[in-house]
Motif scaffolding. Structure first.
Motif, PDB file in Angstrom:
ATOM      1  N   GLY A 180       1.749 -60.798 -18.603  1.00 42.67           N
ATOM      2  CA  GLY A 180       2.304 -61.352 -20.042  1.00 42.67           C
ATOM      3  C   GLY A 180       3.692 -61.916 -19.877  1.00 42.67           C
ATOM      4  O   GLY A 180       3.946 -62.493 -18.682  1.00 42.67           O
ATOM      5  N   ASP A 181       4.630 -61.488 -20.568  1.00 45.56           N
ATOM      6  CA  ASP A 181       6.197 -62.009 -20.633  1.00 45.56           C
ATOM      7  C   ASP A 181       6.742 -61.575 -19.218  1.00 45.56           C
ATOM      8  O   ASP A 181       7.636 -62.396 -19.143  1.00 45.56           O
ATOM      9  N   ARG A 182       6.414 -60.483 -18.582  1.00 47.72           N
ATOM     10  CA  ARG A 182       7.363 -60.357 -17.463  1.00 47.72           C
ATOM     11  C   ARG A 182       7.215 -61.278 -16.505  1.00 47.72           C
ATOM     12  O   ARG A 182       8.058 -61.785 -15.589  1.00 47.72           O
ATOM     13  N   PHE A 183       5.953 -61.950 -16.291  1.00 45.94           N
ATOM     14  CA  PHE A 183       5.537 -63.004 -15.274  1.00 45.94           C
ATOM     15  C   PHE A 183       5.708 -64.443 -15.802  1.00 45.94           C
ATOM     16  O   PHE A 183       6.152 -65.374 -15.165  1.00 45.94           O
ATOM     17  N   LYS A 184       5.620 -64.437 -17.161  1.00 44.39           N
ATOM     18  CA  LYS A 184       6.226 -65.432 -17.965  1.00 44.39           C
ATOM     19  C   LYS A 184       7.679 -66.289 -17.603  1.00 44.39           C
ATOM     20  O   LYS A 184       7.752 -67.447 -17.593  1.00 44.39           O
ATOM     21  N   SER A 185       8.514 -65.296 -17.404  1.00 42.25           N
ATOM     22  CA  SER A 185       9.756 -65.777 -17.146  1.00 42.25           C
ATOM     23  C   SER A 185       9.990 -66.171 -15.839  1.00 42.25           C
ATOM     24  O   SER A 185      10.702 -67.271 -15.210  1.00 42.25           O
ATOM     25  N   THR A 186       9.139 -65.795 -14.832  1.00 46.53           N
ATOM     26  CA  THR A 186       9.045 -66.375 -13.663  1.00 46.53           C
ATOM     27  C   THR A 186       8.565 -67.487 -13.359  1.00 46.53           C
ATOM     28  O   THR A 186       9.034 -68.524 -12.634  1.00 46.53           O
ATOM     29  N   VAL A 187       7.386 -67.751 -14.186  1.00 45.23           N
ATOM     30  CA  VAL A 187       6.816 -69.167 -14.131  1.00 45.23           C
ATOM     31  C   VAL A 187       7.783 -70.269 -14.795  1.00 45.23           C
ATOM     32  O   VAL A 187       7.596 -71.439 -14.285  1.00 45.23           O
ATOM     33  N   GLU A 188       8.515 -69.938 -15.671  1.00 50.21           N
ATOM     34  CA  GLU A 188       9.408 -70.696 -16.380  1.00 50.21           C
ATOM     35  C   GLU A 188      10.623 -71.167 -15.241  1.00 50.21           C
ATOM     36  O   GLU A 188      10.857 -72.238 -15.251  1.00 50.21           O
ATOM     37  N   SER A 231      10.715 -77.070 -10.084  1.00 52.85           N
ATOM     38  CA  SER A 231      10.009 -77.964  -9.431  1.00 52.85           C
ATOM     39  C   SER A 231      10.451 -79.318 -10.334  1.00 52.85           C
ATOM     40  O   SER A 231      10.164 -80.533  -9.817  1.00 52.85           O
ATOM     41  N   ASN A 232      10.601 -79.233 -11.642  1.00 55.17           N
ATOM     42  CA  ASN A 232      11.183 -80.550 -12.354  1.00 55.17           C
ATOM     43  C   ASN A 232      12.251 -81.094 -11.666  1.00 55.17           C
ATOM     44  O   ASN A 232      12.204 -82.372 -11.714  1.00 55.17           O
ATOM     45  N   LEU A 233      13.344 -80.496 -11.304  1.00 55.97           N
ATOM     46  CA  LEU A 233      14.442 -81.011 -10.724  1.00 55.97           C
ATOM     47  C   LEU A 233      14.112 -81.297  -9.126  1.00 55.97           C
ATOM     48  O   LEU A 233      14.610 -82.082  -8.565  1.00 55.97           O
ATOM     49  N   ALA A 234      13.038 -80.688  -8.491  1.00 50.82           N
ATOM     50  CA  ALA A 234      12.847 -81.048  -7.221  1.00 50.82           C
ATOM     51  C   ALA A 234      12.326 -82.294  -6.863  1.00 50.82           C
ATOM     52  O   ALA A 234      12.495 -82.812  -5.970  1.00 50.82           O
ATOM     53  N   ASN A 240      22.983 -84.152  -3.991  1.00 46.48           N
ATOM     54  CA  ASN A 240      21.544 -84.037  -3.157  1.00 46.48           C
ATOM     55  C   ASN A 240      21.330 -82.683  -2.290  1.00 46.48           C
ATOM     56  O   ASN A 240      20.224 -82.411  -2.079  1.00 46.48           O
ATOM     57  N   ASN A 241      22.212 -81.933  -1.910  1.00 42.73           N
ATOM     58  CA  ASN A 241      22.382 -80.908  -1.351  1.00 42.73           C
ATOM     59  C   ASN A 241      21.737 -79.791  -2.059  1.00 42.73           C
ATOM     60  O   ASN A 241      20.683 -79.066  -1.621  1.00 42.73           O
ATOM     61  N   ARG A 242      22.081 -79.538  -3.452  1.00 45.34           N
ATOM     62  CA  ARG A 242      21.518 -78.591  -4.434  1.00 45.34           C
ATOM     63  C   ARG A 242      19.887 -79.141  -4.816  1.00 45.34           C
ATOM     64  O   ARG A 242      19.190 -78.353  -4.743  1.00 45.34           O
ATOM     65  N   LEU A 243      19.685 -80.543  -4.925  1.00 41.71           N
ATOM     66  CA  LEU A 243      18.352 -80.620  -5.091  1.00 41.71           C
ATOM     67  C   LEU A 243      17.444 -80.672  -3.911  1.00 41.71           C
ATOM     68  O   LEU A 243      16.584 -80.329  -3.810  1.00 41.71           O
ATOM     69  N   ALA A 244      18.252 -80.670  -2.634  1.00 39.73           N
ATOM     70  CA  ALA A 244      17.412 -80.224  -1.550  1.00 39.73           C
ATOM     71  C   ALA A 244      16.756 -78.847  -1.314  1.00 39.73           C
ATOM     72  O   ALA A 244      15.764 -78.615  -0.903  1.00 39.73           O
ATOM     73  N   LEU A 245      17.796 -78.086  -1.890  1.00 42.84           N
ATOM     74  CA  LEU A 245      17.614 -76.531  -1.957  1.00 42.84           C
ATOM     75  C   LEU A 245      16.336 -76.195  -2.757  1.00 42.84           C
ATOM     76  O   LEU A 245      15.211 -75.530  -2.193  1.00 42.84           O
ATOM     77  N   LEU A 246      16.469 -76.952  -4.014  1.00 44.20           N
ATOM     78  CA  LEU A 246      15.422 -76.690  -4.843  1.00 44.20           C
ATOM     79  C   LEU A 246      13.987 -77.403  -4.462  1.00 44.20           C
ATOM     80  O   LEU A 246      12.856 -76.836  -4.655  1.00 44.20           O
ATOM     81  N   ALA A 247      14.142 -78.626  -3.972  1.00 46.95           N
ATOM     82  CA  ALA A 247      12.938 -79.090  -3.188  1.00 46.95           C
ATOM     83  C   ALA A 247      12.418 -78.382  -2.094  1.00 46.95           C
ATOM     84  O   ALA A 247      11.024 -78.213  -1.930  1.00 46.95           O
ATOM     85  N   ALA A 248      13.289 -77.764  -1.157  1.00 50.39           N
ATOM     86  CA  ALA A 248      12.612 -76.855  -0.135  1.00 50.39           C
ATOM     87  C   ALA A 248      12.126 -75.683  -0.528  1.00 50.39           C
ATOM     88  O   ALA A 248      10.813 -75.261  -0.146  1.00 50.39           O
ATOM     89  N   ILE A 249      12.658 -74.858  -1.663  1.00 53.13           N
ATOM     90  CA  ILE A 249      11.786 -73.753  -2.496  1.00 53.13           C
ATOM     91  C   ILE A 249      10.622 -74.181  -3.103  1.00 53.13           C
ATOM     92  O   ILE A 249       9.529 -73.432  -2.996  1.00 53.13           O
ATOM     93  N   ASP A 250      10.494 -75.433  -3.848  1.00 49.97           N
ATOM     94  CA  ASP A 250       9.549 -75.886  -4.517  1.00 49.97           C
ATOM     95  C   ASP A 250       8.339 -76.096  -3.495  1.00 49.97           C
ATOM     96  O   ASP A 250       7.179 -75.800  -3.651  1.00 49.97           O
ATOM     97  N   SER A 251       8.503 -76.798  -2.422  1.00 53.29           N
ATOM     98  CA  SER A 251       7.570 -77.121  -1.478  1.00 53.29           C
ATOM     99  C   SER A 251       6.683 -75.671  -1.063  1.00 53.29           C
ATOM    100  O   SER A 251       5.756 -75.931  -0.952  1.00 53.29           O
ATOM    101  N   GLU A 252       7.389 -74.835  -0.826  1.00 54.37           N
ATOM    102  CA  GLU A 252       7.121 -73.381  -0.395  1.00 54.37           C
ATOM    103  C   GLU A 252       6.205 -72.857  -1.557  1.00 54.37           C
ATOM    104  O   GLU A 252       4.976 -72.279  -1.183  1.00 54.37           O
ATOM    105  N   LEU A 253       6.677 -72.839  -2.625  1.00 60.13           N
ATOM    106  CA  LEU A 253       6.022 -72.251  -3.639  1.00 60.13           C
ATOM    107  C   LEU A 253       4.524 -72.931  -4.204  1.00 60.13           C
ATOM    108  O   LEU A 253       3.535 -72.177  -4.426  1.00 60.13           O
ATOM    109  N   LYS A 254       4.671 -74.267  -3.978  1.00 55.38           N
ATOM    110  CA  LYS A 254       3.489 -75.021  -4.224  1.00 55.38           C
ATOM    111  C   LYS A 254       2.267 -74.626  -3.070  1.00 55.38           C
ATOM    112  O   LYS A 254       1.162 -75.348  -2.923  1.00 55.38           O
TER     113      LYS A 254
END
Length: 691
Positions: free
Chosen positions: A577-585, A591-594, A667-681
């Motif tokens: 339920g809600d406990r994991f929902k915040s993680t997904v959000e 992902s949106n900014l990556a 660009n460095n902040r976006l790169a950080l998010l992109a690196a995390i996103d690629s691994e999550l995916k």
């Protein structure tokens, strides 16, 4: 007011395999016609025996429902011309609705005026339309095969010999193929007589008195009860196979169970041969002892009473003796055939005109199996067994026993291979390479059997794809979907380390060398990927929510075990339920900014905020363990490690302006998010989760 409706179609004996679908059609089409005719009704009950299809509809209204409805037409602007007269559009609408244009009314809807036609129709008595309706139902029925008889153009599954059409106690007047409806049914062909059905509700009991158990469930229960009673009396185990029970059910009108025996010397023939001969040719139920060993007896169901059962049993024994004598002859003759001679005969059997002979197929299976065994790094002994099993896996196709009983392919191969002195693992693999033959069947129990099974199935699939034979809709003449599902199940259940891409590449390479491919490697590989993706999706959908399936499939399904494990872990998480929902959000914000990132290379020297430093440390502190868990197949641990960065992600977005004015910082902040996103995916596309 209401009455019961009975419609019985009396026929010459209908093949048992046609009846289940026919009776379902009759029931559904009758209900559909009543619905479309605005006739209210109660329960719909269907009945069937080899000589009749019948439907009894209870509480049928004696009159159609009246209708009074408004139908919206074109707008006023379109309905009237400049002179204020009805336009062609309005007149056409009037004709289509069967009303006079002067009956039109105007109503406003959403700020626009439309014309409306009021349709009224007074329901007619049901009795006046039943004749037409029953003929409509009869003509609408379809069968795998039709018959014509006498000089009639009408086609049906078998010639119609009588009809009952009753509405209450009144006969509905209709005629089809020279047969006039009435209220007289026919009893058991030998034990019963013609009988009058005064009312629909009397139908079952009238036929019971004429030795016909017309209720399908009652007849089946009676058969099973008699078989179970006989088993208890004799201390036997009588193997009741569902498809055989259904067939016998539609071969009899008055079932009486009896048993007979056969010469115990026939037990020297493999059990599967005897059982197949009894079931497939004679419709007998085999008899086993408590240990599961076959006994020299059989059980059958007579279409009649209990008189002279000894005579009937002797007649059945005589027929079975001839069948088993043939099987014994085939079995003994087959053992005179050397495996090498059998293999040479495969060169003259065409597998497919564009894919060569069965001998050609065996050579491809051998090459695919050897390459797959090498990829899996099996032991030298297993590698040797794989090669030999692949070489001889189809040799029993030329035996007399398999020619007589095609369903015994593999079964006889195993037996003959063992008797010819082949290694036990090789003989077993000859049988197992056909597994799983259908959904739910077990997969091969040996690595050799599993590898040759995959090789055989992917050879067929790749070969068909290479010449443009790809299943579409319900068309799948070579059972490619079933074979693909079998490969997926084997990889999963046997925990084989090969990926689907490994299997595809090996098969495509072999077909490119030994086959006659008419399409490019890349085209075939792409279509195989899509085709197997649907099989994996179907597998996952049996236990997972649709959005969870979509999420993990988006991360890849090449490793079947991985996608199944990831699906199970994600399903368990979303159920919290809600406990994991915040993680997904949080993951979705990443992902949106990556998507705006220019590169994924992160420069820690560009960090200016504590929030971005904390996120970097949280992610890369968990990354090594996360990556290891994914590689080891521990999806639950991998998801837990990924979820552990949720607080750091939340804090990052609360305190850090991602889209900073400074290009390098942004660009460095976006790169950080992109690196995390690629691994999550690599785990899942969390944006596909719903709620």
């Amino acid at each position: 007011m209401s009455k019961d409706l009975l419609f019985e179609i009396g026929l010459e004996e209908v093949p048992a395999r046609f009846i289940p679908n026919a009776i379902q059609q009759l029931k559904e089409r009758m209900a559909a016609w009543l619905d479309s005719s605005r006739i209210a009704y109660g329960a719909v009950e269907a009945y069937a025996t080899p000589r009749r299809l019948a439907v009894l509809v209870k509480e049928v209204a004696e009159k159609q429902e009246d209708i009074n409805e408004e139908v919206k037409g074109p707008s006023r602007k379109i309905a009237l011309d400049e002179a204020g007269n009805w336009s062609k559009a309005a007149l056409g609408f009037a004709r289509s609705q069967g009303v006079d244009p002067e009956q039109f009314t105007f109503k406003e809807l959403g700020g626009v005026e439309y014309i409306y036609a009021t349709k009224s129709s007074v329901g007619v008595p049901t009795a006046e339309v039943l004749s037409e309706g029953l003929l409509h139902v009869l003509h609408a029925m379809t069968f795998p095969k039709f018959m014509r008889w006498a000089s009639y153009d009408f086609k049906f599954v078998r010639p119609i010999r009588w009809l009952i059409a009753l509405f209450g106690s009144d006969i509905i007047n209709l005629e089809i193929a020279g047969v006039q409806s009435g209220n007289v049914t026919r009893g058991h062909r030998f034990l019963g007589q013609d009988a009058v059905v005064e009312r629909p509700a009397d139908y079952v009991e009238v036929l019971r008195k004429q030795h016909v158990i017309v209720d399908i469930e009652e007849r089946q229960a009676l058969i099973v009860k008699q078989i179970e009673a006989l088993a208890a009396e004799k201390d036997w185990t009588i193997a009741i196979k569902d498809d055989l029970l259904e067939e016998v059910l539609y071969l009899v009108e008055t079932p009486t169970v009896l048993f007979g025996g056969f010469d115990p010397s026939f037990l020297n023939i493999p059990k599967d041969v005897l059982i197949t001969s009894m079931r497939e040719h004679q419709r007998y139920f085999p008899v086993l002892d408590r240990a599961g060993e076959l006994l020299p007896y059989f059980v059958t169901v007579r279409n009649g009473g209990s008189q002279s059962l000894e005579v009937i049993a002797k007649g059945n024994e005589k027929v079975l003796r001839a069948r088993l004598s043939d099987a014994k002859f085939f079995y003994e003759e087959d053992q005179k055939l050397e495996i090498k001679d059998a293999l040479s005969k495969l060169e003259s059997i065409v597998f497919h005109e564009e894919l060569g002979t069965v001998g050609d197929k065996v050579r491809r299976i051998r090459r695919i199996a050897d390459a797959l065994a090498e990829k899996l790094r099996v032991s030298p002994d297993t590698q040797e067994s794989v090669s030999r099993a692949a070489d001889i896996c189809k040799f029993d196709l030329v035996t007399q026993m398999v020619y007589e009983f095609p369903e015994l392919q593999g079964v006889m191969g195993e037996d003959y291979a063992r008797k010819a002195g082949e290694k036990e693992e090789v003989a077993r693999a000859v049988f197992e390479h056909y597994q799983p033959r259908f959904a739910g069947e077990t997969v091969p129990s040996t690595n050799a059997g599993a590898i040759v099974s995959i090789a055989d199935k992917i050879d067929t699939i790749t070969g068909c794809f290479s010449i443009g034979i790809i299943p579409t809709g319900s068309q799948d003449p070579y059972a490619l979907r079933r074979q693909a599902a079998g490969i997926v199940q084997i990889l999963l259940d046997r925990k084989l380390s090969a990926t689907l891409s490994d299997v595809f590449n090996i098969a495509i390479d072999v077909h490119g060398t030994l086959g006659n491919m008419k399409r490019s490697d890349d085209e075939i590989r792409k279509e195989l990927h899509e085709f197997f993706g649907l099989r994996v999706k179907k597998l996952l959908s049996e236990t997972l929510r649709y959005d969870v399936v979509d999420a993990v499939l988006a991360a890849g399904f090449d490793d079947v075990a991985s996608v199944v494990n990831r699906g199970a872990a994600l399903m368990a998480a979303v159920q919290t339920g809600d406990r994991f929902k915040s993680t997904v959000e949080s993951f979705n914000r990443v992902s949106n900014l990556a998507t705006k990132a220019i590169h994924k290379s992160v420069n820690t020297g560009e960090f200016t905020e504590q929030g971005e430093k904390a996120l970097y440390e949280a992610w890369y502190g968990a990354y090594e363990s996360y990556n290891a868990a994914l590689q080891e197949g521990d999806a639950t641990q991998a998801l837990a490690l990924a979820s552990s960065i949720t607080p750091a992600v939340t804090a990052f977005f609360d305190s850090v302006m991602v889209m900073a004015e400074d290009d390098a910082v942004r660009n460095n902040r976006l790169a950080l998010l992109a690196a995390i996103d690629s691994e999550l995916k690599r785990f899942a596309d969390f944006s596909k989760l719903v709620g």
